[in-house]
Design a protein around this motif. Sequence first.
Motif, PDB file in Angstrom:
ATOM      1  N   GLU A  11      35.324  34.966  30.560  1.00  0.00           N
ATOM      2  CA  GLU A  11      36.764  34.880  30.466  1.00  0.00           C
ATOM      3  C   GLU A  11      37.229  35.968  31.471  1.00  0.00           C
ATOM      4  O   GLU A  11      38.069  35.586  32.355  1.00  0.00           O
ATOM      5  CB  GLU A  11      37.223  35.799  29.199  1.00  0.00           C
ATOM      6  CG  GLU A  11      36.788  34.986  27.909  1.00  0.00           C
ATOM      7  CD  GLU A  11      37.172  35.335  26.645  1.00  0.00           C
ATOM      8  OE1 GLU A  11      37.580  36.555  26.854  1.00  0.00           O
ATOM      9  OE2 GLU A  11      37.063  34.798  25.885  1.00  0.00           O
ATOM     10  N   PHE A  12      36.311  36.997  32.232  1.00  0.00           N
ATOM     11  CA  PHE A  12      36.683  37.887  33.124  1.00  0.00           C
ATOM     12  C   PHE A  12      36.632  37.025  34.403  1.00  0.00           C
ATOM     13  O   PHE A  12      37.553  37.203  35.384  1.00  0.00           O
ATOM     14  CB  PHE A  12      35.713  39.062  33.347  1.00  0.00           C
ATOM     15  CG  PHE A  12      35.996  39.957  34.297  1.00  0.00           C
ATOM     16  CD1 PHE A  12      36.930  40.863  34.118  1.00  0.00           C
ATOM     17  CD2 PHE A  12      35.275  39.719  35.555  1.00  0.00           C
ATOM     18  CE1 PHE A  12      37.227  41.967  35.084  1.00  0.00           C
ATOM     19  CE2 PHE A  12      35.698  40.464  36.461  1.00  0.00           C
ATOM     20  CZ  PHE A  12      36.329  41.669  36.311  1.00  0.00           C
ATOM     21  N   ARG A  13      35.682  36.223  34.708  1.00  0.00           N
ATOM     22  CA  ARG A  13      35.345  35.282  35.798  1.00  0.00           C
ATOM     23  C   ARG A  13      36.575  34.299  35.914  1.00  0.00           C
ATOM     24  O   ARG A  13      37.155  34.140  37.044  1.00  0.00           O
ATOM     25  CB  ARG A  13      33.918  34.678  35.828  1.00  0.00           C
ATOM     26  CG  ARG A  13      32.874  35.908  36.012  1.00  0.00           C
ATOM     27  CD  ARG A  13      31.578  35.108  36.005  1.00  0.00           C
ATOM     28  NE  ARG A  13      30.428  35.942  36.070  1.00  0.00           N
ATOM     29  CZ  ARG A  13      30.244  36.533  37.458  1.00  0.00           C
ATOM     30  NH1 ARG A  13      30.475  36.088  38.407  1.00  0.00           N
ATOM     31  NH2 ARG A  13      29.068  37.367  37.352  1.00  0.00           N
ATOM     32  N   ILE A  14      36.895  33.926  35.079  1.00  0.00           N
ATOM     33  CA  ILE A  14      38.153  32.731  35.046  1.00  0.00           C
ATOM     34  C   ILE A  14      39.421  33.651  35.266  1.00  0.00           C
ATOM     35  O   ILE A  14      40.177  33.204  36.008  1.00  0.00           O
ATOM     36  CB  ILE A  14      38.151  32.002  33.719  1.00  0.00           C
ATOM     37  CG1 ILE A  14      37.092  30.949  33.527  1.00  0.00           C
ATOM     38  CG2 ILE A  14      39.583  31.257  33.585  1.00  0.00           C
ATOM     39  CD1 ILE A  14      36.943  30.610  32.005  1.00  0.00           C
ATOM     40  N   ARG A  15      39.640  34.659  34.866  1.00  0.00           N
ATOM     41  CA  ARG A  15      40.762  35.494  34.796  1.00  0.00           C
ATOM     42  C   ARG A  15      41.060  36.027  36.204  1.00  0.00           C
ATOM     43  O   ARG A  15      42.136  35.854  36.862  1.00  0.00           O
ATOM     44  CB  ARG A  15      41.062  36.624  33.838  1.00  0.00           C
ATOM     45  CG  ARG A  15      42.315  37.363  33.909  1.00  0.00           C
ATOM     46  CD  ARG A  15      42.262  38.257  32.568  1.00  0.00           C
ATOM     47  NE  ARG A  15      41.294  39.183  32.631  1.00  0.00           N
ATOM     48  CZ  ARG A  15      40.288  39.253  31.430  1.00  0.00           C
ATOM     49  NH1 ARG A  15      40.386  38.259  30.414  1.00  0.00           N
ATOM     50  NH2 ARG A  15      39.258  40.074  31.236  1.00  0.00           N
ATOM     51  N   HIS A  16      39.950  36.366  36.737  1.00  0.00           N
ATOM     52  CA  HIS A  16      39.898  36.834  38.287  1.00  0.00           C
ATOM     53  C   HIS A  16      39.359  35.631  39.278  1.00  0.00           C
ATOM     54  O   HIS A  16      39.393  36.161  40.403  1.00  0.00           O
ATOM     55  CB  HIS A  16      38.981  38.216  38.246  1.00  0.00           C
ATOM     56  CG  HIS A  16      39.795  38.906  37.457  1.00  0.00           C
ATOM     57  ND1 HIS A  16      40.895  39.953  37.860  1.00  0.00           N
ATOM     58  CD2 HIS A  16      39.468  39.650  36.320  1.00  0.00           C
ATOM     59  CE1 HIS A  16      41.227  40.708  36.844  1.00  0.00           C
ATOM     60  NE2 HIS A  16      40.138  40.608  35.987  1.00  0.00           N
ATOM     61  N   ASN A  17      39.430  34.505  38.904  1.00  0.00           N
ATOM     62  CA  ASN A  17      39.057  33.559  39.974  1.00  0.00           C
ATOM     63  C   ASN A  17      37.679  33.856  40.651  1.00  0.00           C
ATOM     64  O   ASN A  17      37.444  33.438  42.007  1.00  0.00           O
ATOM     65  CB  ASN A  17      40.046  33.106  41.078  1.00  0.00           C
ATOM     66  CG  ASN A  17      41.146  32.649  40.339  1.00  0.00           C
ATOM     67  OD1 ASN A  17      41.096  31.807  39.394  1.00  0.00           O
ATOM     68  ND2 ASN A  17      42.280  33.305  40.625  1.00  0.00           N
ATOM     69  N   PHE A  18      36.671  34.291  39.970  1.00  0.00           N
ATOM     70  CA  PHE A  18      35.480  34.516  40.387  1.00  0.00           C
ATOM     71  C   PHE A  18      34.418  33.401  39.942  1.00  0.00           C
ATOM     72  O   PHE A  18      34.372  32.846  38.996  1.00  0.00           O
ATOM     73  CB  PHE A  18      34.589  35.870  39.876  1.00  0.00           C
ATOM     74  CG  PHE A  18      35.413  36.906  40.220  1.00  0.00           C
ATOM     75  CD1 PHE A  18      35.915  37.418  41.466  1.00  0.00           C
ATOM     76  CD2 PHE A  18      35.272  38.421  39.497  1.00  0.00           C
ATOM     77  CE1 PHE A  18      36.718  38.532  41.757  1.00  0.00           C
ATOM     78  CE2 PHE A  18      35.856  39.373  39.770  1.00  0.00           C
ATOM     79  CZ  PHE A  18      36.418  39.592  41.021  1.00  0.00           C
ATOM     80  N   PRO A  19      33.544  33.087  40.895  1.00  0.00           N
ATOM     81  CA  PRO A  19      32.513  32.102  40.673  1.00  0.00           C
ATOM     82  C   PRO A  19      31.864  32.432  39.350  1.00  0.00           C
ATOM     83  O   PRO A  19      31.351  33.527  39.205  1.00  0.00           O
ATOM     84  CB  PRO A  19      31.540  31.864  41.849  1.00  0.00           C
ATOM     85  CG  PRO A  19      31.858  33.240  42.718  1.00  0.00           C
ATOM     86  CD  PRO A  19      33.156  33.689  42.077  1.00  0.00           C
ATOM     87  N   ALA A  20      31.216  31.478  38.654  1.00  0.00           N
ATOM     88  CA  ALA A  20      30.416  31.426  37.406  1.00  0.00           C
ATOM     89  C   ALA A  20      29.172  32.055  38.001  1.00  0.00           C
ATOM     90  O   ALA A  20      28.596  31.931  38.965  1.00  0.00           O
ATOM     91  CB  ALA A  20      30.276  30.176  36.736  1.00  0.00           C
TER      92      ALA A  20
END
Length: 84
Positions: free
Chosen positions: A75-84
């Motif tokens: 969820e954090f990566r999605i919210r901050h547009n970080f790669p998986a």
Amino acid sequence: MSFQMAEELREFHRYLTEKVGSQATDLSPEEALDEWRRLHPQADALDNDAAAIREALGDVARGDRGIPFDQFDREFRIRHNFPA
């Protein structure tokens, strides 16, 4: 402005001038501010951190385990547009 606040502002100005103007360090003004804050923590910030830790420990004591790390990470990566 209180005397203490004015003195702290003068100290910070001297510190920032020294850090940013020094050839020995390669700090941006933002990095110098971060370093200043690490060296001069504010009492209310420490109180807020301690209160947050006490609250989290209380939650754990009552059985609240939060969310699994994998879920938080996703969820954090999605919210901050970080790669998986």
